[in-house]
Design a protein around this motif. Structure first.
Motif, PDB file in Angstrom:
ATOM      1  N   SER A 137       0.438  -1.524   0.465  1.00 19.12           N
ATOM      2  CA  SER A 137       0.060  -0.393   0.076  1.00 19.12           C
ATOM      3  C   SER A 137       0.801   1.401  -0.172  1.00 19.12           C
ATOM      4  O   SER A 137       0.328   2.113  -0.596  1.00 19.12           O
ATOM      5  CB  SER A 137      -0.893  -0.021   1.343  1.00 19.12           C
ATOM      6  OG  SER A 137      -1.955   0.980   1.265  1.00 19.12           O
ATOM      7  N   CYS A 140       2.256   2.155  -3.156  1.00 15.23           N
ATOM      8  CA  CYS A 140       1.487   2.937  -4.216  1.00 15.23           C
ATOM      9  C   CYS A 140       1.387   3.917  -3.921  1.00 15.23           C
ATOM     10  O   CYS A 140       0.841   5.026  -4.308  1.00 15.23           O
ATOM     11  CB  CYS A 140      -0.062   1.974  -4.059  1.00 15.23           C
ATOM     12  SG  CYS A 140      -0.096   0.444  -4.975  1.00 15.23           S
ATOM     13  N   ASN A 141       0.696   4.577  -2.319  1.00 13.24           N
ATOM     14  CA  ASN A 141       0.920   5.722  -2.502  1.00 13.24           C
ATOM     15  C   ASN A 141       2.316   6.711  -2.691  1.00 13.24           C
ATOM     16  O   ASN A 141       2.158   7.809  -3.540  1.00 13.24           O
ATOM     17  CB  ASN A 141       1.175   6.001  -0.648  1.00 13.24           C
ATOM     18  CG  ASN A 141      -0.002   5.823   0.121  1.00 13.24           C
ATOM     19  OD1 ASN A 141      -0.247   4.885   1.115  1.00 13.24           O
ATOM     20  ND2 ASN A 141      -1.429   6.043  -0.815  1.00 13.24           N
ATOM     21  N   PRO A 157      -1.049  -6.737  -2.426  1.00 11.04           N
ATOM     22  CA  PRO A 157      -0.887  -4.830  -2.024  1.00 11.04           C
ATOM     23  C   PRO A 157      -1.788  -4.610  -1.081  1.00 11.04           C
ATOM     24  O   PRO A 157      -2.908  -5.048  -1.649  1.00 11.04           O
ATOM     25  CB  PRO A 157      -0.465  -4.474  -3.814  1.00 11.04           C
ATOM     26  CG  PRO A 157      -1.154  -5.238  -4.241  1.00 11.04           C
ATOM     27  CD  PRO A 157      -1.095  -6.292  -3.677  1.00 11.04           C
ATOM     28  N   TYR A 159      -3.475  -1.811  -0.617  1.00 15.01           N
ATOM     29  CA  TYR A 159      -4.070  -0.394  -1.146  1.00 15.01           C
ATOM     30  C   TYR A 159      -5.990  -0.160  -0.831  1.00 15.01           C
ATOM     31  O   TYR A 159      -5.689   0.765  -0.586  1.00 15.01           O
ATOM     32  CB  TYR A 159      -3.367  -0.024  -1.725  1.00 15.01           C
ATOM     33  CG  TYR A 159      -4.402   1.151  -2.684  1.00 15.01           C
ATOM     34  CD1 TYR A 159      -2.843   2.094  -2.363  1.00 15.01           C
ATOM     35  CD2 TYR A 159      -4.970   1.418  -3.450  1.00 15.01           C
ATOM     36  CE1 TYR A 159      -3.292   3.562  -2.952  1.00 15.01           C
ATOM     37  CE2 TYR A 159      -5.000   2.670  -3.924  1.00 15.01           C
ATOM     38  CZ  TYR A 159      -4.519   3.407  -4.059  1.00 15.01           C
ATOM     39  OH  TYR A 159      -4.749   4.925  -4.044  1.00 15.01           O
ATOM     40  N   ASN A 163      -6.813   1.621   2.511  1.00 13.08           N
ATOM     41  CA  ASN A 163      -7.400   3.439   2.417  1.00 13.08           C
ATOM     42  C   ASN A 163      -9.134   2.857   2.893  1.00 13.08           C
ATOM     43  O   ASN A 163      -9.674   4.162   3.098  1.00 13.08           O
ATOM     44  CB  ASN A 163      -7.596   3.167   1.174  1.00 13.08           C
ATOM     45  CG  ASN A 163      -6.299   3.704   0.741  1.00 13.08           C
ATOM     46  OD1 ASN A 163      -5.529   4.409   0.995  1.00 13.08           O
ATOM     47  ND2 ASN A 163      -5.767   3.677  -0.663  1.00 13.08           N
TER      48      ASN A 163
END
Length: 241
Positions: A137, A140-141, A157, A159, A163
């Motif tokens: 995650s 990805c950020n 992941p 992500y 979130n």
């Protein structure tokens, strides 16, 4: 990303962003470290429950939670029965806003660990970023914020799920630079925490290469081909999957 044309012979520098319970001697970082062509740096995210960036510590950094905690202490000094009535009302408030407390704890933990990842990225200057679960995650950020545009391997992941837990209104589409290099998503098809179908959709939506792994749960401990995937993505070689 480090600049070197001799990718076949040089050592590939990997920034490994670990998962919730992972540590330096966990199977995946150990597997990568054992490969003669791979060097890894794994910054401690300290995200487990009792660690400094974990959810418990983050809960106590929450202004909302601390205000309720202080109020609970204050009510004990009120004269009875006002003290009991106030405490009952306060407990009702905690119950009503419990989701808000959890969301803020996740947000604080994500923000703090993202700062660790960003600092590590700047100092280590890797060729490849590998992120597992929570670390996936964060990767990805880094991509979405244009802090990282190099080759990336996302291992199960979390992500989208994280979130959601943090209460962020985000879709499955990541906004990233046109110059972004290859991103590979590796997902166990028996993952007990993250829906593989959701991961496949996430990969397709973002144009990422998707590698489903049969008979693997969330930890992906049996995925022995990880070093080859990392080396291939670093060299721009298409995966055999």
């Amino acid at each position: 990303m480090a600049d070197d044309s001799d990718t076949e012979s040089r050592i590939i520098r990997v920034l490994y962003l670990h998962g919730f319970e992972e540590h330096d001697e966990s199977p995946k970082p150990t597997l990568l470290r054992s490969h003669e062509k791979i060097e890894i740096y794994m910054p401690p995210l300290d995200v487990y429950f009792d660690k400094k960036n974990g959810l418990i510590a983050s809960l106590f950094r929450s202004k909302k939670f601390l205000s309720v905690l202080v109020s609970a202490v204050v009510t004990r000094f009120l004269p009875s029965p006002l003290s009991n009535i106030s405490l009952i009302a306060l407990l009702g408030c905690v119950y009503f806003y419990r989701q808000s407390f959890v969301q803020e704890a996740f947000r604080i933990s994500l923000e703090r660990t993202l700062r660790v990842a960003t600092t590590a990225l700047r100092r280590y200057n890797p060729d490849v970023v590998v992120g597992f679960s929570w670390g996936g995650s964060l990767a990805c950020n880094l991509i979405e914020s244009n802090k990282w545009k190099g080759p990336t391997v996302l291992l199960a992941p979390a992500y989208y799920k994280l979130n959601q837990y943090a209460g962020y209104s985000t879709g499955r589409k990541i906004q990233y630079a046109e110059s972004m290099e290859e991103v590979v998503v590796v997902q166990g098809l028996k993952d007990q925490l993250i829906d593989p179908n959701q991961q496949e959709e996430f990969s397709k939506t973002n144009g990422f290469k998707y590698i489903p792994v049969e008979n693997e749960i969330h930890n992906l401990w049996g995925f022995s081909d990880l070093p080859n995937v990392v080396l291939n993505v670093s060299r721009g070689v298409q995966s055999k999957y």
